[in-house]
Design a protein around this motif. Structure first.
Motif: not given
Length: 321
Positions: A60, A113, A71, A67
């Motif tokens: 990020n 998530y 992901n 991540y």
């Protein structure tokens, strides 16, 4: 490769979420990965030679946090498919908060998530009974954008890792191997981990046709090493050819890829001969890739955590000596 030993499985299975969206998202991601494997493409080993982004874990851009789990596979795939020049990602709100914006017409990438929650009825019951509440797992999707899809962002959000020097000995990889404290033995013609005796053996580096494969292999075997009962306590009792064995090999493959990427070493497939078994596992269980990727991330984090605070030139001095 792993030599098998009998050890009881550990961990608890939580109750299933009845949210209709969750199985759809599991199946959506699993189907995408199965399609890549059927074409001989390994999601954790992308064709970085044609990529414009440097090798590394996706992170990020605002928080700097990498991540994890499935992901990584999703975002690596997007970087290659869409030719993004960066491994940095950001949400729409984060882009605005940083003083920039996502360009009009840009399509984001869906990531997942996972978390758990306590239903209200369960909280009320346990408040009366004094029991531990049962949690329910859930999976949500949200959208991120590569910073190349944005404008007006501060320059410091786009810093990429420095490329590796062109040499056979990779000092920071050597430091990390040493920092794990694993019983690491050099010799023989095969690489393997023995759970019952908790040691790793790999051939000497000159035995590898491409010497960089030494490090890829080392981290594959150290990935198995993290599964020992004294560490992350995965079930290492699967026999060769079994689904349990294949699942552990999948964890070690991805853990090695994640570690190599974090060290700026291009990941490759170390055990492609398990492809058919991996496909069988994924076709039978649409949550298998999520579990394997999550366990691989935990293994990679465990190994990388061993290297925190290690003196930077210790291994170079040993090599020079």
């Amino acid at each position: 490769m792993r030599q098998t030993a009998t050890r009881p499985a550990s961990g608890k299975h939580g109750s299933r979420n009845k949210d209709d969206n969750r199985p759809n998202l599991y199946q959506e991601v699993t189907s995408r990965i199965i399609a890549e494997l059927e074409q001989g493409q390994f999601p954790w080993v992308q064709p970085w030679g044609r990529a414009t982004a440097g090798v590394g874990l996706p992170r990020n851009a605002v928080t700097g946090r990498c991540y994890s789990g499935v992901n990584i596979l999703i975002l690596w795939g997007a970087v290659i498919e869409k030719g993004f020049p960066s491994q940095h990602w950001i949400t729409f709100k984060q882009a605005v908060g940083a003083g920039g914006f996502v360009r009009k017409g840009e399509r984001g990438t869906t990531v997942c998530y996972a978390d758990r929650f306590i239903p209200k009825s369960e909280a009320e019951r346990t408040a009366q009974d004094g029991d531990e509440p049962a949690t329910v797992p859930f999976l949500k999707r949200f959208t991120v954008f590569n910073i190349a899809q944005c404008e007006g962002l501060p320059d410091d959000l786009a810093r990429e890792a420095e490329p590796l020097p062109e040499r056979e000995i990779v000092p920071h990889a050597e430091r990390l191997i040493k920092a794990t404290g694993a019983d690491f033995r050099i010799g023989g013609e095969q690489a393997f981990y023995v759970p019952a005796r908790d040691f790793i053996q790999v051939p000497p580096q000159p035995a590898f046709h491409e010497q960089i494969n030494y490090y890829r292999t080392c981290f594959h075997e150290i990935g198995h090493w993290t599964g020992h009962a004294s560490r992350l306590a995965r079930d290492l009792s699967g026999r060769f050819g079994s689904a349990l064995y294949a699942r552990e090999e999948l964890v070690a493959e991805m853990a090695s890829a994640f570690i190599c990427a974090s060290l700026n070493i291009i990941p490759t497939v170390r055990h492609a001969d398990y492809l058919a078994t991996w496909l069988d596992v994924l076709r039978q269980d649409d949550r298998a890739i999520f579990r394997a990727a999550s366990q691989a991330s935990k293994a990679a984090d465990f190994i990388l955590g061993c290297g925190e605070g290690v003196e930077t030139d210790a291994v170079e001095r040993e090599i020079a000596a």
